[in-house]
Design a protein around this motif. Structure first.
Motif, mmCIF file in Angstrom:
data_model
loop_
_atom_site.group_PDB
_atom_site.id
_atom_site.type_symbol
_atom_site.label_atom_id
_atom_site.label_comp_id
_atom_site.label_asym_id
_atom_site.label_seq_id
_atom_site.Cartn_x
_atom_site.Cartn_y
_atom_site.Cartn_z
ATOM 1 N N CYS A 1 0.904 -1.241 -0.002
ATOM 2 C CA CYS A 1 0.075 -0.150 -0.166
ATOM 3 C C CYS A 1 0.824 1.244 0.077
ATOM 4 C CB CYS A 1 -0.823 0.010 1.177
ATOM 5 S SG CYS A 1 -2.095 -1.588 1.385
ATOM 6 N N PHE A 2 0.561 2.284 -0.884
ATOM 7 C CA PHE A 2 1.158 3.649 -0.779
ATOM 8 C C PHE A 2 0.394 4.933 -0.366
ATOM 9 C CE2 PHE A 2 3.522 1.111 -4.148
ATOM 10 C CZ PHE A 2 4.918 1.407 -3.745
ATOM 11 N N VAL A 3 -0.711 4.524 -0.874
ATOM 12 C CA VAL A 3 -1.979 5.682 -0.007
ATOM 13 C C VAL A 3 -3.013 5.184 0.295
ATOM 14 C CG1 VAL A 3 -3.329 7.466 -1.133
ATOM 15 C CG2 VAL A 3 -1.019 7.617 -1.883
ATOM 16 N N ASN A 4 -3.568 5.449 1.549
ATOM 17 C CA ASN A 4 -4.787 4.890 2.136
ATOM 18 C C ASN A 4 -6.001 5.371 1.449
ATOM 19 O OD1 ASN A 4 -6.676 4.156 4.193
ATOM 20 N ND2 ASN A 4 -4.745 3.975 5.529
ATOM 21 N N ASN A 5 -6.437 4.690 0.565
ATOM 22 C CA ASN A 5 -7.621 5.009 -0.152
ATOM 23 C C ASN A 5 -8.829 5.315 0.751
ATOM 24 O OD1 ASN A 5 -6.376 4.369 -2.605
ATOM 25 N ND2 ASN A 5 -6.772 2.255 -2.065
ATOM 26 N N VAL A 6 -9.052 4.348 1.918
ATOM 27 C CA VAL A 6 -10.240 4.711 2.565
ATOM 28 C C VAL A 6 -10.085 5.865 3.364
ATOM 29 C CG1 VAL A 6 -11.115 3.816 4.763
ATOM 30 C CG2 VAL A 6 -11.081 2.310 2.805
ATOM 31 N N ALA A 7 -8.846 6.272 4.020
ATOM 32 C CA ALA A 7 -8.579 7.457 4.631
ATOM 33 C C ALA A 7 -8.937 8.875 3.962
ATOM 34 C CB ALA A 7 -7.127 7.386 5.330
ATOM 35 N N VAL A 8 -8.168 8.649 2.506
ATOM 36 C CA VAL A 8 -8.654 9.809 1.798
ATOM 37 C C VAL A 8 -10.038 9.916 1.536
ATOM 38 C CG1 VAL A 8 -8.430 10.557 -0.563
ATOM 39 C CG2 VAL A 8 -6.146 9.623 0.246
ATOM 40 N N ALA A 9 -10.859 8.975 1.222
ATOM 41 C CA ALA A 9 -12.107 9.216 1.112
ATOM 42 C C ALA A 9 -12.920 9.532 2.189
ATOM 43 C CB ALA A 9 -12.870 7.836 0.568
ATOM 44 N N ALA A 10 -12.549 9.001 3.575
ATOM 45 C CA ALA A 10 -13.299 9.462 4.624
ATOM 46 C C ALA A 10 -12.973 10.942 4.679
ATOM 47 C CB ALA A 10 -13.039 8.672 5.816
ATOM 48 N N GLN A 11 -11.692 11.464 4.710
ATOM 49 C CA GLN A 11 -11.350 12.776 5.060
ATOM 50 C C GLN A 11 -11.990 13.754 4.075
ATOM 51 O OE1 GLN A 11 -9.376 13.634 7.462
ATOM 52 N NE2 GLN A 11 -9.727 15.680 6.855
ATOM 53 N N GLN A 12 -12.046 13.278 2.779
ATOM 54 C CA GLN A 12 -13.008 14.091 1.862
ATOM 55 C C GLN A 12 -14.571 14.258 2.045
ATOM 56 O OE1 GLN A 12 -11.311 15.779 -0.855
ATOM 57 N NE2 GLN A 12 -9.687 14.956 0.315
ATOM 58 N N ALA A 13 -15.138 13.146 2.698
ATOM 59 C CA ALA A 13 -16.365 13.239 3.219
ATOM 60 C C ALA A 13 -16.537 14.162 4.441
ATOM 61 C CB ALA A 13 -16.859 11.900 3.747
ATOM 62 N N LEU A 14 -15.740 14.141 5.205
ATOM 63 C CA LEU A 14 -15.629 15.167 6.359
ATOM 64 C C LEU A 14 -15.299 16.712 6.104
ATOM 65 C CD1 LEU A 14 -13.650 12.917 8.926
ATOM 66 C CD2 LEU A 14 -16.066 13.613 9.095
ATOM 67 N N GLU A 15 -14.876 16.789 5.067
ATOM 68 C CA GLU A 15 -14.482 18.133 4.654
ATOM 69 C C GLU A 15 -15.314 19.035 3.591
ATOM 70 O OE1 GLU A 15 -10.398 18.162 3.064
ATOM 71 O OE2 GLU A 15 -9.493 17.993 5.102
ATOM 72 N N ASP A 16 -16.047 17.925 2.905
ATOM 73 C CA ASP A 16 -17.154 18.582 1.889
ATOM 74 C C ASP A 16 -18.473 19.011 2.562
ATOM 75 O OD1 ASP A 16 -18.804 18.989 -0.380
ATOM 76 O OD2 ASP A 16 -17.918 17.424 -1.410
ATOM 77 N N ASP A 17 -18.675 20.204 2.624
ATOM 78 C CA ASP A 17 -19.783 20.989 3.152
ATOM 79 C C ASP A 17 -21.033 20.162 2.517
ATOM 80 O OD1 ASP A 17 -18.173 22.233 4.953
ATOM 81 O OD2 ASP A 17 -18.249 23.995 3.763
ATOM 82 N N ALA A 18 -21.005 19.839 1.363
ATOM 83 C CA ALA A 18 -22.211 19.360 0.529
ATOM 84 C C ALA A 18 -22.735 18.144 1.428
ATOM 85 C CB ALA A 18 -21.915 19.187 -0.906
ATOM 86 N N TYR A 19 -22.107 17.384 2.055
ATOM 87 C CA TYR A 19 -22.556 15.931 2.708
ATOM 88 C C TYR A 19 -22.809 16.052 4.079
ATOM 89 C CZ TYR A 19 -21.084 14.270 -1.846
ATOM 90 O OH TYR A 19 -20.916 14.190 -3.266
ATOM 91 N N ASP A 20 -22.449 17.305 4.927
ATOM 92 C CA ASP A 20 -22.685 17.303 6.289
ATOM 93 C C ASP A 20 -22.596 16.103 7.053
ATOM 94 O OD1 ASP A 20 -23.938 18.840 8.496
ATOM 95 O OD2 ASP A 20 -25.805 18.026 8.277
ATOM 96 N N VAL A 21 -21.116 15.640 6.821
ATOM 97 C CA VAL A 21 -20.900 14.516 7.587
ATOM 98 C C VAL A 21 -19.996 14.862 8.756
ATOM 99 C CG1 VAL A 21 -19.280 12.462 7.372
ATOM 100 C CG2 VAL A 21 -20.922 12.971 5.451
ATOM 101 N N ASP A 22 -20.241 14.563 9.874
ATOM 102 C CA ASP A 22 -19.514 14.905 11.090
ATOM 103 C C ASP A 22 -18.958 13.628 11.869
ATOM 104 O OD1 ASP A 22 -20.426 17.447 11.445
ATOM 105 O OD2 ASP A 22 -22.477 16.735 12.337
ATOM 106 N N ARG A 23 -19.169 12.294 11.418
ATOM 107 C CA ARG A 23 -18.616 11.370 11.872
ATOM 108 C C ARG A 23 -18.651 10.082 10.934
ATOM 109 N NH1 ARG A 23 -21.997 13.322 15.588
ATOM 110 N NH2 ARG A 23 -23.541 11.571 14.966
ATOM 111 N N VAL A 24 -17.621 9.461 10.728
ATOM 112 C CA VAL A 24 -17.540 8.267 9.907
ATOM 113 C C VAL A 24 -16.916 7.185 10.674
ATOM 114 C CG1 VAL A 24 -16.059 7.426 7.855
ATOM 115 C CG2 VAL A 24 -16.711 9.828 8.065
#
Length: 360
Positions: free
Chosen positions: A132-155
């Motif tokens: 593994c070089f890049v943590n795919n799940v972590a990148v995706a989770a972080q994007q969900a938390l940062e994107d205001d369009a989705y209103d995600v507070d907890r993953v």
């Protein structure tokens, strides 16, 4: 299901004797040809800044440069070629697409599953390891938390790969906005994931590790999912549930000693789908390991079939949780301050998923 897939991910080729081969994706695609309702989507690759949202920028620069110079052996297990950098970006992009689809309301037969490679759950903040070089799940989770369009507070991330998801744990260990669960074989690579590794600082008790003994089977895993995992995550109440879906805990996978059947992955899928329903969480799957090509393909296929209307076959009533697995489950519950009934296998799988739920 919708499957995130890109031919670019086939160009990452660690060599003819490496278990993390492009044939893994080819085998999955070949098996899914026989199934109804399979859709493939090629998502956009992520950018440098997306990767650097969870990894050190200097490390990401080193990986990009390493690939640009032709690659080679980063460590004895983790190998790159020039094309690996693009595969990395597309693999993380497919994972990000999966969570976006989930958060946009795609459920039932439209549930998203990213089948990118290289896998990601061993990639720590500042290093590559374990293929593994890049943590795919972590990148995706972080994007969900940062994107205001989705209103995600907890993953919540549930990693059922047979190896401990040390990279995902490393990235989120001191954070309260991601609850990471790993159920894995005790003592297997990378040797981390003990019960008392349960988070620190703001992330206290938001990491849960279940190191299961060799020989653990379907009933033992179901008891873990229906017991401490479901109890903790229902209390956590995530907005998004991501499954780090490795399939190397299968009894016929060549590199592990856990004894899951193919049917176990239908049962685990059913239980986590029920958990997502009860917490009103969006649900997405991201491929991790699995190195026996036939059983990998069979296992991904049965996850798809579960969302396509197939009812999982429950264990026989007389099958009991092993003493060793029960001890792990009890210790995990104690570490997290939970009350669970180890003998209640099957009680969490009663959620109804009739035709209305499968329309997507």
């Amino acid at each position: 299901m919708q499957f995130g897939y890109s031919e670019v991910c086939l160009a990452h080729d660690p060599g003819p004797r490496h278990p993390e081969t492009p044939d893994r994706l080819r085998a999955i695609r070949e098996r899914l040809k026989r199934k109804h309702g399979v859709e493939y989507v090629e998502a956009d690759p992520v950018g440098f800044d997306d990767i650097a949202s969870v990894h050190d920028r200097s490390y990401v620069e080193d990986v990009e440069e390493f690939c640009a110079e032709g690659g080679g052996n980063w460590d004895p297990d983790t190998t790159a070629v020039e094309e690996t950098w693009d595969a990395i970006r597309y693999s993380a992009g497919q994972a990000t697409w999966a969570i976006e689809q989930a958060l946009e309301g795609n459920t039932g037969r439209e549930t998203p599953f990213s089948i990118g490679r290289p896998p990601g759950h061993h990639a720590v903040v500042d290093d590559a390891m374990g293929f593994c070089f890049v943590n795919n799940v972590a990148v995706a989770a972080q994007q969900a938390l940062e994107d205001d369009a989705y209103d995600v507070d907890r993953v919540a991330i549930v990693d059922w790969d047979v190896h401990h998801g040390n990279g995902t744990q490393d990235i989120f260990y001191d954070r309260e906005d991601v609850f990471f669960v790993s159920i894995h074989e005790k003592g297997l690579y990378p040797g981390t994931g003990q019960i008392d590794e349960s988070g620190e600082g703001d992330g206290e008790r938001t990491t849960m590790n279940l190191p299961m003994p060799a020989g653990t089977d379907d009933v033992d895993y179901l008891a873990a999912v229906e017991g401490p995992i479901a109890t903790a995550l229902e209390a956590y109440d995530p907005d998004l549930l991501i499954v780090s879906a490795g399939f190397d805990a299968h009894r016929h996978d060549p590199i592990s000693r856990i004894r899951l059947s193919t049917e176990a992955y239908a049962l685990l899928t059913d239980r986590l789908r029920g958990l997502a329903d009860r917490t009103d969480a969006a649900l997405a799957f991201v491929l991790e390991g699995g190195y026996g090509l036939d059983v990998l393909a069979d296992s991904v296929s049965i996850v798809h079939e579960t969302f396509d209307g197939r009812e999982p076959i429950e264990p026989d009533d007389d099958e009991e949780v092993s003493d060793d697995a029960a001890s792990v489950i009890a210790d995990v519950a104690d570490e997290h301050g939970l009350e669970v009934d180890v003998g209640a296998v099957g009680e969490a799988g009663d959620d109804s998923h009739g035709d209305d739920d499968l329309e997507g």
